[in-house]
Write a protein that holds these residues in place. Structure first.
Motif, PDB file in Angstrom:
ATOM      1  N   GLN A  16      54.482  79.457 134.746  1.00 28.31           N
ATOM      2  CA  GLN A  16      54.454  79.922 136.049  1.00 28.31           C
ATOM      3  C   GLN A  16      53.212  80.550 136.728  1.00 28.31           C
ATOM      4  O   GLN A  16      52.687  81.426 135.856  1.00 28.31           O
ATOM      5  CB  GLN A  16      55.716  80.711 136.429  1.00 28.31           C
ATOM      6  CG  GLN A  16      57.051  80.005 136.378  1.00 28.31           C
ATOM      7  CD  GLN A  16      57.245  79.069 137.870  1.00 28.31           C
ATOM      8  OE1 GLN A  16      56.685  79.503 138.582  1.00 28.31           O
ATOM      9  NE2 GLN A  16      57.633  77.896 137.640  1.00 28.31           N
ATOM     10  N   ASP A  17      52.654  80.286 137.686  1.00 25.71           N
ATOM     11  CA  ASP A  17      51.510  80.917 138.224  1.00 25.71           C
ATOM     12  C   ASP A  17      52.087  82.343 138.617  1.00 25.71           C
ATOM     13  O   ASP A  17      52.907  82.488 139.673  1.00 25.71           O
ATOM     14  CB  ASP A  17      50.963  80.276 139.470  1.00 25.71           C
ATOM     15  CG  ASP A  17      49.846  80.827 140.104  1.00 25.71           C
ATOM     16  OD1 ASP A  17      49.407  81.830 139.598  1.00 25.71           O
ATOM     17  OD2 ASP A  17      49.198  80.058 141.069  1.00 25.71           O
ATOM     18  N   PRO A  18      51.500  83.498 138.078  1.00 24.51           N
ATOM     19  CA  PRO A  18      52.158  84.771 138.569  1.00 24.51           C
ATOM     20  C   PRO A  18      51.931  85.175 139.945  1.00 24.51           C
ATOM     21  O   PRO A  18      52.487  86.000 140.718  1.00 24.51           O
ATOM     22  CB  PRO A  18      51.223  85.677 137.575  1.00 24.51           C
ATOM     23  CG  PRO A  18      50.263  85.160 136.985  1.00 24.51           C
ATOM     24  CD  PRO A  18      50.666  83.456 137.255  1.00 24.51           C
ATOM     25  N   ASP A  19      50.707  84.491 141.026  1.00 23.12           N
ATOM     26  CA  ASP A  19      50.502  84.610 142.198  1.00 23.12           C
ATOM     27  C   ASP A  19      51.585  83.938 142.968  1.00 23.12           C
ATOM     28  O   ASP A  19      51.548  84.446 144.154  1.00 23.12           O
ATOM     29  CB  ASP A  19      49.077  84.420 142.411  1.00 23.12           C
ATOM     30  CG  ASP A  19      48.195  85.367 141.692  1.00 23.12           C
ATOM     31  OD1 ASP A  19      48.501  86.534 141.350  1.00 23.12           O
ATOM     32  OD2 ASP A  19      47.235  84.855 141.259  1.00 23.12           O
ATOM     33  N   ARG A  20      52.112  82.889 142.376  1.00 22.34           N
ATOM     34  CA  ARG A  20      52.793  81.921 143.277  1.00 22.34           C
ATOM     35  C   ARG A  20      54.237  81.547 142.617  1.00 22.34           C
ATOM     36  O   ARG A  20      54.005  80.584 142.290  1.00 22.34           O
ATOM     37  CB  ARG A  20      52.158  80.691 143.951  1.00 22.34           C
ATOM     38  CG  ARG A  20      50.916  81.246 144.631  1.00 22.34           C
ATOM     39  CD  ARG A  20      50.231  80.029 145.036  1.00 22.34           C
ATOM     40  NE  ARG A  20      50.999  79.014 145.919  1.00 22.34           N
ATOM     41  CZ  ARG A  20      50.853  77.746 145.714  1.00 22.34           C
ATOM     42  NH1 ARG A  20      49.792  77.222 145.196  1.00 22.34           N
ATOM     43  NH2 ARG A  20      51.829  76.723 146.527  1.00 22.34           N
ATOM     44  N   PRO A  21      55.186  82.484 142.271  1.00 20.65           N
ATOM     45  CA  PRO A  21      56.483  82.101 141.624  1.00 20.65           C
ATOM     46  C   PRO A  21      57.288  81.226 142.496  1.00 20.65           C
ATOM     47  O   PRO A  21      57.114  81.381 143.558  1.00 20.65           O
ATOM     48  CB  PRO A  21      56.953  83.633 141.212  1.00 20.65           C
ATOM     49  CG  PRO A  21      56.411  84.356 142.499  1.00 20.65           C
ATOM     50  CD  PRO A  21      55.172  83.877 142.729  1.00 20.65           C
ATOM     51  N   GLU A  24      61.297  83.999 143.697  1.00 20.01           N
ATOM     52  CA  GLU A  24      61.106  85.687 143.836  1.00 20.01           C
ATOM     53  C   GLU A  24      62.230  86.442 143.193  1.00 20.01           C
ATOM     54  O   GLU A  24      63.494  86.308 143.878  1.00 20.01           O
ATOM     55  CB  GLU A  24      60.655  85.973 145.260  1.00 20.01           C
ATOM     56  CG  GLU A  24      60.672  87.500 145.415  1.00 20.01           C
ATOM     57  CD  GLU A  24      59.194  87.742 144.772  1.00 20.01           C
ATOM     58  OE1 GLU A  24      59.045  88.906 144.252  1.00 20.01           O
ATOM     59  OE2 GLU A  24      58.140  86.730 144.857  1.00 20.01           O
TER      60      GLU A  24
END
Length: 60
Positions: A16-21, A24
């Motif tokens: 996963q992209d930590p900036d755009r999970p 949430e």
């Protein structure tokens, strides 16, 4: 073979992209705020057990 397991075999895991999970998990509920406060206490285990016990005993 079940479709779910077939998908797991065919599709590799994707990080996963930590900036755009995609989901949430952090929410501003009373329970999560109490867990956060208890985890920073000098004896976090006791505080966390108390918070979880109160949550489980509470109304559904």
């Amino acid at each position: 073979m079940e479709p779910l397991f077939r998908l797991a075999l065919l599709r590799p895991a994707i990080a996963q992209d930590p900036d755009r999970p995609s989901v949430e998990l952090a929410q501003q509920t009373d329970f999560q705020r109490a867990l956060s406060a208890a985890s920073g206490a000098p004896d976090p285990r006791t505080g966390l057990r108390r918070v979880v016990g109160e949550y489980v005993a509470g109304p559904l």
